[in-house]
Design a protein around this motif. Sequence first.
Motif, PDB file in Angstrom:
ATOM      1  N   ASP A 277       9.275 137.705  26.834  1.00 47.91           N
ATOM      2  CA  ASP A 277       8.840 136.310  26.752  1.00 47.91           C
ATOM      3  C   ASP A 277       8.941 135.714  28.146  1.00 47.91           C
ATOM      4  O   ASP A 277      10.037 135.577  28.690  1.00 47.91           O
ATOM      5  N   LEU A 301       4.739 137.847  25.452  1.00 48.13           N
ATOM      6  CA  LEU A 301       4.701 136.554  24.781  1.00 48.13           C
ATOM      7  C   LEU A 301       4.692 135.437  25.824  1.00 48.13           C
ATOM      8  O   LEU A 301       5.409 135.509  26.815  1.00 48.13           O
ATOM      9  N   ASN A 302       3.884 134.425  25.581  1.00 50.82           N
ATOM     10  CA  ASN A 302       3.895 133.188  26.375  1.00 50.82           C
ATOM     11  C   ASN A 302       3.759 133.461  27.871  1.00 50.82           C
ATOM     12  O   ASN A 302       4.523 132.955  28.698  1.00 50.82           O
ATOM     13  N   LEU A 318      11.698 129.605  21.421  1.00 49.09           N
ATOM     14  CA  LEU A 318      10.986 130.796  21.893  1.00 49.09           C
ATOM     15  C   LEU A 318      11.887 132.025  21.836  1.00 49.09           C
ATOM     16  O   LEU A 318      11.426 133.131  21.523  1.00 49.09           O
ATOM     17  N   GLN A 321      11.991 133.217  18.313  1.00 46.54           N
ATOM     18  CA  GLN A 321      10.729 133.914  18.039  1.00 46.54           C
ATOM     19  C   GLN A 321      10.744 135.311  18.649  1.00 46.54           C
ATOM     20  O   GLN A 321      10.296 136.290  18.017  1.00 46.54           O
ATOM     21  N   LEU A 322      11.279 135.427  19.845  1.00 45.63           N
ATOM     22  CA  LEU A 322      11.372 136.731  20.513  1.00 45.63           C
ATOM     23  C   LEU A 322      12.201 137.705  19.688  1.00 45.63           C
ATOM     24  O   LEU A 322      11.821 138.875  19.516  1.00 45.63           O
ATOM     25  N   GLN A 336      13.861 137.377  27.673  1.00 42.48           N
ATOM     26  CA  GLN A 336      13.227 136.115  28.044  1.00 42.48           C
ATOM     27  C   GLN A 336      13.528 135.856  29.514  1.00 42.48           C
ATOM     28  O   GLN A 336      14.679 135.713  29.908  1.00 42.48           O
TER      29      GLN A 336
END
Length: 534
Positions: A277, A301-302, A318, A321-322, A336
Motif C-alpha cells: 500500500d 494498492l493506492n 488503508l 484494508q491491506l 504500507q
Amino acid sequence: MIEQGCVIGDNVTIGAVSDLKRPIIWNGVTIGDESYLAACVIARGTRLDRRAQVLEGAIIGPLSIVGEEAQISSNVRVWPSKRIESGAILNINLIWGSTANRNLFGQRGVTGLANIDITPEFAVKLGAAYGSTLKAGSQVVVSRDQRGFSRMISRSLISGLMSVGIDIQNLEATAIPISRTMTPKLGVSGGVHLRAHPDRMDHILIEFFDDEGINISKSQEKKIEGAYFKEDLRRVGIADIGIMAYPAQIIETYRQTFETQLDLDSISNSEPKIVIDYAYGVSGAILPQLLTKFGCDAIVLNASLRQTSVPTEERESLLHQLGQVVEAVKANLGAQVSANGEQFILVDESGLPIRGEWLTALMVNTIFTAYPRSIVVVPVEASSAVEQIARRHDGRVIRTKSNPTALMEAAQANSNVSLGGSGDTGFIFPQLHPGFDAMFSLAKLLEMLATQGRSLVQIQAELPRICHKSYVLRCPWKIKGALMRYLVEIHHHEQLELIDGVKIINPQNDNWVLILPDAGDAFVHIVANSDDRE
C-alpha cells in the motif's frame, strides 16, 4: 532611564534599569528589567520580558509577548496576539504565524505550517542563507514530494540558491532515499528535500543534506541560521547567477545501486507474493518498477499520487484494508509505505500489522540471523529487546541520540554496521546510502526471509517479550533544564545513562525509564521499558 518625549499609558509596569528612548506605550503594558525601547510603539496588554529590545519604528500589536533577550528590529510590524520566543531576532514582519522562533532548525530540519510559517518569501531567504554558507559555483541537489505546496516552496528555495551563485541539480518529485543516493553520485556539495511532514499533515518539512547524503550537522545548521537572521546573504553578478540542470536516469541509477546490495537469485527463486500500500505517495511510482525486476508477484494498492496528505484515520483504514487483502490472497507479507519512502508498517500472513518496537525487534532479529556478530545502531528510546536479540547472535548494539542525524552519523562512522534505525524512524542500510529507505528495507527483508526459510509469524514467535510504553507530558521550557539536573542529582551514576535526556536504568536487568526533553516543543517524553507489563 526614561527620556523626554516618552508617551506612557495607564497601568504600565516598567522594570529596573530599563532604557526608554521616546517609545509610545499603551495601557496595561509590562516591561521587564533591563529592556531597551527606542522610538517604537507597544500596544495594549503586551508583555516584554527581561532584556528585550524593540528598535526604532517597530510596532508590537496588542496582547503580544516578547521573550527574554528577544530583539525586534527596526520598522518590523508584529500583529496582535503574537509570541516571540526568548532569544529570537525578528527582522521581518510577523503577520500570519503565531510565533517567531529563535531557531530555524528543530529536531529534524526546518518545519512549519505550509504557506503560513513556510511561505515563498521565507523559502527564498532560506535558500539564499543556505547558499551563502557554500562556495559560489557549488552544486546542490533539490528534490521534493509530489504535493503542490512542496513544488511551490521548492521553486522559491531554488530562486534563493541561484541568486547567491549556486547551481541546481533538480530531481523534481522523487522519494527521499533516491535523493540521498544521488547526492554523492552527482558530486554535489549538498542537497535539500521538501515534503509533507510525516506526523503533521498541514506542515512542510525541509531537510538539508551534506555531500554524502547525511542530514547536516548542528554546526552547519547554526551557520545557516546566522546567515538568515543577520541577513548576511551573498549577492552575485548577473554572469554568476546559478544555473539549473535536470539529471537523467535517476531511477535507473538508484536501481543499479539497489541491486548491488541484494541476492537477486534468492528473491526470484522464492517467488514471493507481496501486497504493498503506497498510501498515495511518490514512492508508489518507483517501487513497482523495482519489484517487477526482482521477480516479485507484487499486488499494488493506492499507488496513484495525491496532492494532499493522508490523514491518520484514513491511513489506519488503508492499513486494515491491506491486512484483509494480504490474508485473502495468501501473500507472504504486506507493507504500507509512508514518509516519502522512508518508513513502513509490515503486515504478516494473518493480516496483523507489525509496527513500532515489534517492527524494530523483527528487523534486528532477521539482520542478526543473516549477519551474526555485526553491529546494529538504534535510538536511545528503543526497547531492550534489541540487546537481548544481540546477545543471542554475539552481536553489538550502539545507541544514539533520538534524532535522525545521530543515527545516520553513527551508522556511517562505525564499521560492520548491518542496520540502523527503528520501526518509528525507518531503517538504514549504510552499504546502500546513509538515510532511511523503506523500499530497500522491504527488498532486503524478502531476501533474508528467502535465504533463512522463515515467515514473519515464525520470526515473531522467536522475539523476546516487549513491554515498552511512552507518554508525552507538557513541561515549560524554563523547567526542562532544572528537571534534568534534579534527576541526575538524586540518582547514583551507576543508574544513569546520559546519551540523550536522562535514562534511569536497573543494573540487574534490562528495565529502565527515559525522560527525554522535546527539542522543538514544551514537552518531555517519558519512555518505560520492562520485562513485565506490571
